[in-house]
Design a protein around this motif. Structure first.
Motif, PDB file in Angstrom:
ATOM      1  N   GLN A   5      -8.176  -3.676   3.484  1.00 25.16           N
ATOM      2  CA  GLN A   5      -7.110  -4.627   3.195  1.00 25.16           C
ATOM      3  C   GLN A   5      -7.261  -5.883   4.046  1.00 25.16           C
ATOM      4  O   GLN A   5      -7.549  -5.828   5.250  1.00 25.16           O
ATOM      5  CB  GLN A   5      -5.743  -4.002   3.470  1.00 25.16           C
ATOM      6  N   ALA A  17      -0.711  -6.955  -1.623  1.00 24.44           N
ATOM      7  CA  ALA A  17      -1.861  -6.438  -0.871  1.00 24.44           C
ATOM      8  C   ALA A  17      -3.117  -6.983  -1.523  1.00 24.44           C
ATOM      9  O   ALA A  17      -3.223  -7.039  -2.750  1.00 24.44           O
ATOM     10  CB  ALA A  17      -1.891  -4.911  -0.865  1.00 24.44           C
ATOM     11  N   ILE A  63       0.833  -1.202   0.000  1.00 25.03           N
ATOM     12  CA  ILE A  63       0.000   0.000   0.000  1.00 25.03           C
ATOM     13  C   ILE A  63       0.869   1.254   0.000  1.00 25.03           C
ATOM     14  O   ILE A  63       0.597   2.218  -0.731  1.00 25.03           O
ATOM     15  CB  ILE A  63      -0.977  -0.005   1.195  1.00 25.03           C
ATOM     16  N   MET A  92      -7.814   2.314   1.511  1.00 29.02           N
ATOM     17  CA  MET A  92      -7.142   1.060   1.185  1.00 29.02           C
ATOM     18  C   MET A  92      -6.804   0.268   2.446  1.00 29.02           C
ATOM     19  O   MET A  92      -6.970  -0.957   2.476  1.00 29.02           O
ATOM     20  CB  MET A  92      -5.884   1.336   0.356  1.00 29.02           C
ATOM     21  N   ARG A  93      -6.326   0.946   3.474  1.00 28.49           N
ATOM     22  CA  ARG A  93      -5.970   0.242   4.707  1.00 28.49           C
ATOM     23  C   ARG A  93      -7.189  -0.415   5.357  1.00 28.49           C
ATOM     24  O   ARG A  93      -7.111  -1.529   5.875  1.00 28.49           O
ATOM     25  CB  ARG A  93      -5.340   1.215   5.710  1.00 28.49           C
ATOM     26  N   TYR A 135      -5.226   6.456   1.046  1.00 29.61           N
ATOM     27  CA  TYR A 135      -4.508   5.521   1.927  1.00 29.61           C
ATOM     28  C   TYR A 135      -5.442   4.939   2.984  1.00 29.61           C
ATOM     29  O   TYR A 135      -5.460   3.723   3.221  1.00 29.61           O
ATOM     30  CB  TYR A 135      -3.343   6.252   2.592  1.00 29.61           C
TER      31      TYR A 135
END
Length: 296
Positions: free
Chosen positions: A157, A177, A89, A153-154, A150
């Protein structure tokens, strides 16, 4: 599903072959710009050098990491070297930062050309200080949305320990990822961040180009015929520098988007994503092809 081994070998060989070839071509155009003796390009070539450098760095970054994107599986991984021990990421965000700088360089070139075409007394003429303030503001605006991307995405994930059975093959990769399909709200947060990042600079460039082509169609007593021809050629050249290299982004990213709807093969998605490293070389070829002094 996973990418077949022979396609992964093709991707690795493609990057190993094109990396030095594209670099030679890009550096050749870099030195043409650097040693350009045309007095009309005395200032503009500095902006061109910035554009050439950031596009080269962005493509070398892709070639070094040999990244594979499978949007239909919501999977990203590397077959090469990811610098500084970054996870996937962070590596993706690093590429987005480089993309932001490429866009900023294009905005700077478009603004400079637009300013050079303003007739005396035009209200759209701005000072050098305001010019750089505008460029910096555009840059800050785009960077501002990266934490949103960010965060999205985190939040969606998969942790390495909870990969679904269909994605356990990823554990063979050093850097990867995978993102859950069960957290679409976070996916949309990331997409919204990307759209907010890229839309204002795109609209700004579209407006400036529209105004430049309008000026070229309007007779002006303060501009000589030779200057008009020069302005027409350089404006068209810059437009082509944006449109033609964009193919390197449009084709792979459009395919990635379609793959989620049409369930296209992972092998096709992975192979087409290789085209993302052609942006700088397409920019170099366009500069060379549309600049008579460089061809001479």
């Amino acid at each position: 599903g996973s990418v077949s081994p022979h396609v992964e070998r093709f991707i690795e060989n493609y990057n190993h072959l094109t990396a030095p070839l594209f670099s030679i071509m890009n550096f050749a155009v870099f030195f043409l710009i650097l040693f350009d003796k045309d007095s009309k390009n005395k200032v503009y070539r500095h902006y061109m050098l910035v554009l050439q450098i950031v596009t080269m760095v962005a493509d070398v970054y892709l070639e070094m990491g040999i990244y594979v994107a499978l949007a239909n599986e919501r999977v990203f991984y590397s077959l090469g070297l990811v610098p500084f021990g970054m996870d996937m990421i962070i590596a993706m965000i690093a590429y987005l930062i480089l993309t932001v700088e490429v866009i900023s360089a294009y905005v700077m070139c478009v603004m400079f050309r637009h300013q050079g075409m303003q007739p005396p007394g035009s209200q759209l003429r701005i000072s050098r200080k305001m010019f750089f303030c505008a460029v910096i503001t555009v840059n800050i605006w785009m960077l501002f949305w990266l934490p949103v991307v960010y965060y999205g995405m985190r939040k969606c994930q998969y942790a390495n320990s909870v990969l679904p059975p269909s994605l356990t093959w990823l554990k063979e990769k050093q850097v990867y990822a995978a993102f859950s399909f069960n957290h679409d709200q976070y996916v949309w947060i990331s997409i919204a961040g990307l759209l907010l990042l890229v839309t204002p600079p795109s609209l700004m460039c579209a407006f400036l180009f529209t105004h430049m082509f309008m000026l070229l169609r309007t007779p002006s007593a303060s501009t000589s015929a030779s200057t008009r021809r020069y302005q027409r050629r350089t404006t068209l050249s810059l437009a082509l520098q944006i449109v033609i290299p964009s193919i390197s982004m449009i084709i792979p990213f459009a395919e990635q988007a379609l793959s989620q709807v049409l369930n296209l093969s992972s092998d096709v998605s992975a192979a087409l994503f290789c085209l993302a490293n052609t942006h700088a070389v397409l920019n170099s070829i366009t500069i060379f092809a549309t600049t008579p002094t460089y061809k001479r």
